[in-house]
Design a protein around this motif. Structure first.
Motif, PDB file in Angstrom:
ATOM      1  N   GLY A   1       0.823  -1.190   0.000  1.00 26.29           N
ATOM      2  CA  GLY A   1       0.000   0.000   0.000  1.00 26.29           C
ATOM      3  C   GLY A   1       0.856   1.237   0.000  1.00 26.29           C
ATOM      4  O   GLY A   1       2.004   1.216  -0.454  1.00 26.29           O
ATOM      5  N   SER A   2       0.334   2.369   0.576  1.00 29.96           N
ATOM      6  CA  SER A   2       1.077   3.629   0.578  1.00 29.96           C
ATOM      7  C   SER A   2       0.820   4.381   1.871  1.00 29.96           C
ATOM      8  O   SER A   2       0.629   5.589   1.879  1.00 29.96           O
ATOM      9  N   THR A   3       0.810   3.649   3.000  1.00 30.70           N
ATOM     10  CA  THR A   3       0.580   4.298   4.288  1.00 30.70           C
ATOM     11  C   THR A   3       1.892   4.869   4.814  1.00 30.70           C
ATOM     12  O   THR A   3       2.984   4.443   4.438  1.00 30.70           O
ATOM     13  N   GLY A   4       1.796   5.855   5.720  1.00 30.16           N
ATOM     14  CA  GLY A   4       2.995   6.484   6.292  1.00 30.16           C
ATOM     15  C   GLY A   4       3.579   7.513   5.333  1.00 30.16           C
ATOM     16  O   GLY A   4       2.866   8.120   4.513  1.00 30.16           O
ATOM     17  N   LEU A   5       4.893   7.712   5.439  1.00 29.50           N
ATOM     18  CA  LEU A   5       5.576   8.699   4.602  1.00 29.50           C
ATOM     19  C   LEU A   5       5.910   8.041   3.274  1.00 29.50           C
ATOM     20  O   LEU A   5       6.959   7.407   3.103  1.00 29.50           O
ATOM     21  N   SER A   6       5.005   8.186   2.291  1.00 30.71           N
ATOM     22  CA  SER A   6       5.143   7.447   1.024  1.00 30.71           C
ATOM     23  C   SER A   6       4.596   8.293  -0.106  1.00 30.71           C
ATOM     24  O   SER A   6       3.622   9.048   0.065  1.00 30.71           O
ATOM     25  N   THR A   7       5.211   8.147  -1.280  1.00 32.55           N
ATOM     26  CA  THR A   7       4.746   8.890  -2.469  1.00 32.55           C
ATOM     27  C   THR A   7       3.784   8.080  -3.328  1.00 32.55           C
ATOM     28  O   THR A   7       3.199   8.589  -4.270  1.00 32.55           O
ATOM     29  N   GLY A   8       3.611   6.786  -3.026  1.00 34.27           N
ATOM     30  CA  GLY A   8       2.718   5.947  -3.815  1.00 34.27           C
ATOM     31  C   GLY A   8       2.855   4.503  -3.395  1.00 34.27           C
ATOM     32  O   GLY A   8       3.725   4.137  -2.590  1.00 34.27           O
ATOM     33  N   PRO A   9       1.989   3.626  -3.896  1.00 31.69           N
ATOM     34  CA  PRO A   9       2.001   2.225  -3.499  1.00 31.69           C
ATOM     35  C   PRO A   9       3.337   1.562  -3.833  1.00 31.69           C
ATOM     36  O   PRO A   9       3.822   1.640  -4.967  1.00 31.69           O
ATOM     37  N   HIS A  10       3.948   0.915  -2.854  1.00 25.84           N
ATOM     38  CA  HIS A  10       5.180   0.151  -3.052  1.00 25.84           C
ATOM     39  C   HIS A  10       5.481  -0.581  -1.756  1.00 25.84           C
ATOM     40  O   HIS A  10       4.786  -0.388  -0.738  1.00 25.84           O
ATOM     41  N   LEU A  11       6.533  -1.414  -1.749  1.00 23.76           N
ATOM     42  CA  LEU A  11       6.999  -2.062  -0.524  1.00 23.76           C
ATOM     43  C   LEU A  11       8.375  -1.517  -0.171  1.00 23.76           C
ATOM     44  O   LEU A  11       9.299  -1.537  -0.996  1.00 23.76           O
ATOM     45  N   HIS A  12       8.496  -1.044   1.065  1.00 24.27           N
ATOM     46  CA  HIS A  12       9.839  -0.703   1.586  1.00 24.27           C
ATOM     47  C   HIS A  12      10.279  -1.898   2.423  1.00 24.27           C
ATOM     48  O   HIS A  12       9.676  -2.237   3.439  1.00 24.27           O
ATOM     49  N   PHE A  13      11.406  -2.530   1.989  1.00 29.01           N
ATOM     50  CA  PHE A  13      11.902  -3.755   2.635  1.00 29.01           C
ATOM     51  C   PHE A  13      13.279  -3.503   3.235  1.00 29.01           C
ATOM     52  O   PHE A  13      14.168  -2.935   2.586  1.00 29.01           O
ATOM     53  N   GLU A  14      13.446  -3.923   4.498  1.00 27.26           N
ATOM     54  CA  GLU A  14      14.748  -3.753   5.170  1.00 27.26           C
ATOM     55  C   GLU A  14      15.226  -5.081   5.764  1.00 27.26           C
ATOM     56  O   GLU A  14      14.387  -5.917   6.163  1.00 27.26           O
ATOM     57  N   VAL A  15      16.558  -5.184   5.849  1.00 26.15           N
ATOM     58  CA  VAL A  15      17.201  -6.274   6.591  1.00 26.15           C
ATOM     59  C   VAL A  15      18.124  -5.621   7.622  1.00 26.15           C
ATOM     60  O   VAL A  15      18.908  -4.730   7.285  1.00 26.15           O
ATOM     61  N   ARG A  16      17.990  -6.043   8.883  1.00 27.84           N
ATOM     62  CA  ARG A  16      18.833  -5.477   9.937  1.00 27.84           C
ATOM     63  C   ARG A  16      19.503  -6.619  10.721  1.00 27.84           C
ATOM     64  O   ARG A  16      18.885  -7.660  10.959  1.00 27.84           O
ATOM     65  N   VAL A  17      20.762  -6.330  11.112  1.00 26.16           N
ATOM     66  CA  VAL A  17      21.523  -7.247  11.962  1.00 26.16           C
ATOM     67  C   VAL A  17      21.840  -6.513  13.249  1.00 26.16           C
ATOM     68  O   VAL A  17      22.503  -5.460  13.222  1.00 26.16           O
ATOM     69  N   ASN A  18      21.304  -7.042  14.340  1.00 28.34           N
ATOM     70  CA  ASN A  18      21.456  -6.388  15.651  1.00 28.34           C
ATOM     71  C   ASN A  18      20.982  -4.938  15.612  1.00 28.34           C
ATOM     72  O   ASN A  18      21.573  -4.039  16.221  1.00 28.34           O
ATOM     73  N   GLY A  19      19.925  -4.705  14.804  1.00 29.57           N
ATOM     74  CA  GLY A  19      19.324  -3.393  14.719  1.00 29.57           C
ATOM     75  C   GLY A  19      19.927  -2.498  13.685  1.00 29.57           C
ATOM     76  O   GLY A  19      19.397  -1.398  13.425  1.00 29.57           O
ATOM     77  N   ASN A  20      21.045  -2.884  13.085  1.00 23.36           N
ATOM     78  CA  ASN A  20      21.691  -2.036  12.080  1.00 23.36           C
ATOM     79  C   ASN A  20      21.269  -2.481  10.686  1.00 23.36           C
ATOM     80  O   ASN A  20      21.321  -3.670  10.349  1.00 23.36           O
ATOM     81  N   PRO A  21      20.827  -1.498   9.832  1.00 25.94           N
ATOM     82  CA  PRO A  21      20.390  -1.850   8.479  1.00 25.94           C
ATOM     83  C   PRO A  21      21.567  -2.304   7.625  1.00 25.94           C
ATOM     84  O   PRO A  21      22.649  -1.748   7.707  1.00 25.94           O
ATOM     85  N   VAL A  22      21.329  -3.369   6.823  1.00 26.76           N
ATOM     86  CA  VAL A  22      22.306  -3.855   5.869  1.00 26.76           C
ATOM     87  C   VAL A  22      21.643  -3.982   4.514  1.00 26.76           C
ATOM     88  O   VAL A  22      20.418  -4.011   4.391  1.00 26.76           O
ATOM     89  N   ASP A  23      22.468  -4.072   3.463  1.00 29.21           N
ATOM     90  CA  ASP A  23      21.926  -4.146   2.100  1.00 29.21           C
ATOM     91  C   ASP A  23      21.245  -5.500   1.886  1.00 29.21           C
ATOM     92  O   ASP A  23      21.870  -6.569   2.081  1.00 29.21           O
ATOM     93  N   PRO A  24      19.921  -5.484   1.519  1.00 25.42           N
ATOM     94  CA  PRO A  24      19.215  -6.735   1.281  1.00 25.42           C
ATOM     95  C   PRO A  24      19.830  -7.574   0.182  1.00 25.42           C
ATOM     96  O   PRO A  24      19.579  -8.776   0.098  1.00 25.42           O
ATOM     97  N   ALA A  25      20.672  -6.944  -0.679  1.00 26.71           N
ATOM     98  CA  ALA A  25      21.249  -7.682  -1.797  1.00 26.71           C
ATOM     99  C   ALA A  25      22.081  -8.864  -1.318  1.00 26.71           C
ATOM    100  O   ALA A  25      22.210  -9.881  -1.992  1.00 26.71           O
ATOM    101  N   GLY A  26      22.651  -8.771  -0.109  1.00 28.82           N
ATOM    102  CA  GLY A  26      23.447  -9.862   0.426  1.00 28.82           C
ATOM    103  C   GLY A  26      22.621 -11.106   0.727  1.00 28.82           C
ATOM    104  O   GLY A  26      23.190 -12.185   0.903  1.00 28.82           O
TER     105      GLY A  26
END
Length: 387
Positions: free
Chosen positions: A360-385
């Motif tokens: 969807g597009s809830t929160g701080l968003s310009t349009g429908p999409h998915l914001h996906f994160e990967v974190r290790v011990n709370g620190n964001p890392v590149d999902p590409a790994g």
């Protein structure tokens, strides 16, 4: 509101609703047939009551006429009886006068004989045949000059009165016979009226019962129609739920999640539109760290958990909007933001590829999409790994 159920459960619900609809429709059809029959019966009974009312009115009029005829006949009989009483009284008076006159005539004859009167006058007065009196009327008038009436006049009057009495008695007999017939007719009409009134009252009771039954049937039909309307609404809701489930199944079938060599599942099939790292924020307008991937996904697109874990957040999360965070153990977590709706709740266990929500597009968003994160011990890392 129809709950979201499995397709088979919804189909069973729809079959149950359809069966109930058929049953209620059959009940309505039967009740409408009964209503039609009762309505016809009410009309027929009402017509019969109207006919009986007319018949009662007619017979009542006939009875009134018959009773008046009996009263009039009684008056005529009373008049004839009074005439008879008067005539009998007059006849008795005439007979008494005749007897007195005859006694006076004999007394005068004896007196005439004793005083030496004419033998001829004695013979005339001594005769018992009144018809022969006319022969000696000239002489008799000398003897009966003080009498009010002659014996001949009295006899004629007596005979006339006897004839009148006979005629009056005959008339009375005829009138009494006619009165007996009138009384009999009055009794017949009175019995007929009682019968007609009884029939009318019975028909009115029947009409009231039929109208009561008709009202009951109409109330039943109204009740059934209310049930039918409610079931039709329920039917529409179940069908909508089935179509929604079918649409979700079709989407899931055509867009199978991709599986990386690591064994992780791609959350949505869409491309990465904004990668991990510093960027010019599209809303805030300055450079800042982008802590995940923005992936192309239309509103309602199912979002898959990248790998197995436990839901540790499911709800609103500031600028992320509707967000789900899954703990995979060892300090590793994944985040799925800007969802239109959530499919899991806190504490739920999910496997790789399980749906955790919808894009969807809830929160701080310009349009429908998915914001996906990967974190290790709370620190964001590149999902590409991982993907």
């Amino acid at each position: 509101m129809v709950p979201v159920l499995a397709q088979d459960d919804l189909e069973e619900d729809l079959a149950s609703v359809n069966a109930q609809l058929d049953q209620v429709a059959s009940s309505i059809e039967a009740a409408e047939g009964e209503r039609s029959t009762l309505a016809t019966a009410v009309v027929a009974t009402r017509d019969r009551v109207d006919l009986l009312l007319g018949s009662v009115a007619q017979v009542t009029a006939e009875l009134g006429t018959a009773r008046q005829a009996v009263r009039d006949q009684a008056i005529r009989i009373a008049v004839v009886q009074e005439t008879l009483v008067r005539l009998r009284h007059d006849l008795a008076t005439t007979r008494a006068e005749l007897k007195d006159t005859e006694a006076d005539a004999e007394a005068w004859a004896r007196q005439l004989y004793m005083t030496g009167g004419s033998d001829q006058a004695l013979v005339v007065l001594a005769t018992n045949d009144l018809n022969e009196l006319g022969i000696g009327m000239a002489y008799l008038s000398v003897v009966s000059r003080e009498t009010d009436r002659t014996l001949l006049d009295l006899e004629a009057l007596r005979r006339q009165e006897q004839r009148q009495i006979g005629a009056a008695a005959n008339q009375q007999q005829i009138l009494e016979q006619e009165q007996a017939l009138l009384v009999e007719e009055e009794a017949r009409v009175s019995g007929l009226l009682a019968e007609q009134i009884a029939n009318q009252r019975a028909a009115e009771v029947e009409l009231a019962n039929e109208r009561s039954l008709l009202t009951t049937v109409e109330e039943e039909i109204a009740h059934f129609e209310g049930e039918l309307a409610a079931l039709e609404v329920e039917q529409d809701r179940v069908r909508d739920a089935i179509r929604a489930e079918a649409a979700k199944a079709a989407t899931a079938g055509t867009e199978q999640p991709e599986v990386a060599s690591s064994g992780w599942v791609r959350p949505v099939p869409g491309a990465v539109t904004s990668g991990f790292g510093p960027r010019l924020h599209p809303i805030l307008g300055y450079y800042r760290m982008h802590t995940g991937w923005d992936m192309s996904a239309g509103t309602g697109t199912p979002i898959a958990s990248a790998t197995a874990g436990t839901v540790i957040l499911a709800g609103w999360f500031g600028g992320y909007g509707n967000t789900v965070v899954v703990d995979h153990g060892g300090g590793l977590t994944t985040l799925y933001a800007h969802q239109s709706s959530l499919a899991v709740s806190y504490g739920a266990a999910v496997g790789a590829g399980d749906v955790v929500g919808y894009a969807g597009s809830t929160g701080l968003s310009t349009g429908p999409h998915l914001h996906f994160e990967v974190r290790v011990n709370g620190n964001p890392v590149d999902p590409a790994g991982y993907l």
